[in-house]
Design a protein around this motif. Structure first.
Motif, PDB file in Angstrom:
ATOM      1  N   GLY A 164     -19.412  13.496  11.036  1.00  0.00           N
ATOM      2  CA  GLY A 164     -18.629  13.922  12.581  1.00  0.00           C
ATOM      3  C   GLY A 164     -19.234  14.408  13.280  1.00  0.00           C
ATOM      4  N   GLN A 179     -15.219   9.311  19.115  1.00  0.00           N
ATOM      5  CA  GLN A 179     -14.082   9.859  18.047  1.00  0.00           C
ATOM      6  C   GLN A 179     -14.320   8.671  16.895  1.00  0.00           C
ATOM      7  OE1 GLN A 179     -11.569  12.347  20.093  1.00  0.00           O
ATOM      8  NE2 GLN A 179     -13.115  13.394  20.352  1.00  0.00           N
ATOM      9  N   LEU A 181     -16.921   7.175  15.007  1.00  0.00           N
ATOM     10  CA  LEU A 181     -17.100   8.820  13.563  1.00  0.00           C
ATOM     11  C   LEU A 181     -16.308   8.100  13.017  1.00  0.00           C
ATOM     12  CD1 LEU A 181     -18.551  11.568  16.564  1.00  0.00           C
ATOM     13  CD2 LEU A 181     -19.930   9.808  14.984  1.00  0.00           C
ATOM     14  N   VAL A 218     -16.925   8.666   9.130  1.00  0.00           N
ATOM     15  CA  VAL A 218     -17.052   9.402   7.827  1.00  0.00           C
ATOM     16  C   VAL A 218     -16.415   9.001   6.969  1.00  0.00           C
ATOM     17  CG1 VAL A 218     -15.582  12.680   8.331  1.00  0.00           C
ATOM     18  CG2 VAL A 218     -16.874  11.326  10.004  1.00  0.00           C
ATOM     19  N   TYR A 233     -12.767  18.672   9.874  1.00  0.00           N
ATOM     20  CA  TYR A 233     -12.503  18.665  11.219  1.00  0.00           C
ATOM     21  C   TYR A 233     -11.952  19.444  11.642  1.00  0.00           C
ATOM     22  CZ  TYR A 233     -17.058  16.070  10.014  1.00  0.00           C
ATOM     23  OH  TYR A 233     -18.294  15.334  10.174  1.00  0.00           O
ATOM     24  N   PHE A 247      -9.442  11.055  13.043  1.00  0.00           N
ATOM     25  CA  PHE A 247     -10.465  10.827  12.361  1.00  0.00           C
ATOM     26  C   PHE A 247      -9.261   9.838  10.759  1.00  0.00           C
ATOM     27  CE2 PHE A 247     -14.746  13.175  11.842  1.00  0.00           C
ATOM     28  CZ  PHE A 247     -14.807  13.057  13.139  1.00  0.00           C
TER      29      PHE A 247
END
Length: 171
Positions: free
Chosen positions: A49, A63, A66, A70, A125, A136
């Motif tokens: 990420g 996003q 990722l 992640v 994050y 995420f």
């Protein structure tokens, strides 16, 4: 004479056959270089990420992309080789009346527990952006509900056995 020593995670015994399979997988990860590299690769995906800082990764689609990697790194690295990890003793397992559904369920629980752990560790994050962390988190829920099943299904069609007894990397 030295006595043999085996690792046993005692609290998993209360889950019956499922706990035994998960215990065997944890021992596999601790002993095998190939399985340990899948774990290390899954941990390294937590830092995937950080590409968010490079140009082109700040769109909402990227996003989510990722976030899937992640939170699902171990899922992809370990889950895509599910029957192959046990290929050396797979014929023996099939003669012992091992409930295959519980075997797959144990693998599913293992990758989902790792995904949940990655979702928790991805809280780092949140220092970048809470919106990024919530993206995420949503990608982690997607990994739990859909990607875990798809990865195990795709692993069923993997024809390459993993030889855990050789030192050379045969993958």
């Amino acid at each position: 004479k030295a006595a043999g020593k085996t690792e046993n995670i005692a609290f998993l015994n209360k889950y019956g056959t499922l706990g035994t399979f998960i215990n065997n997988d944890i021992r596999l990860i601790k002993r095998s270089k190939a399985a340990r590299s899948a774990l290390i690769g899954g941990v390294l995906f937590l830092f995937y990420g950080l590409l968010f800082f490079s140009k082109g990764y700040n769109t909402s689609f990227m996003q989510v992309f990722l976030g899937i990697f992640v939170t699902g790194g171990f899922n992809f690295m370990f889950g895509q080789r599910v029957p192959a990890w046990d290929s050396s003793y797979y014929p023996l397992m099939m003669t012992q009346k091992v409930p295959y559904r519980q075997y797959l369920e144990a693998k599913w629980w293992l990758v989902n527990l790792a995904t949940i752990l990655c979702m928790i560790l991805a809280i780092g994050y949140a220092f970048i952006s809470w919106d990024l962390y919530f993206t995420f988190l949503a990608a982690g829920v997607y990994n739990l509900g859909i990607n875990s099943h798809l990865t195990l299904l795709s692993g069923a069609y993997n024809k390459n056995p993993v030889d855990l007894n050789t030192r050379a990397k045969s993958m």
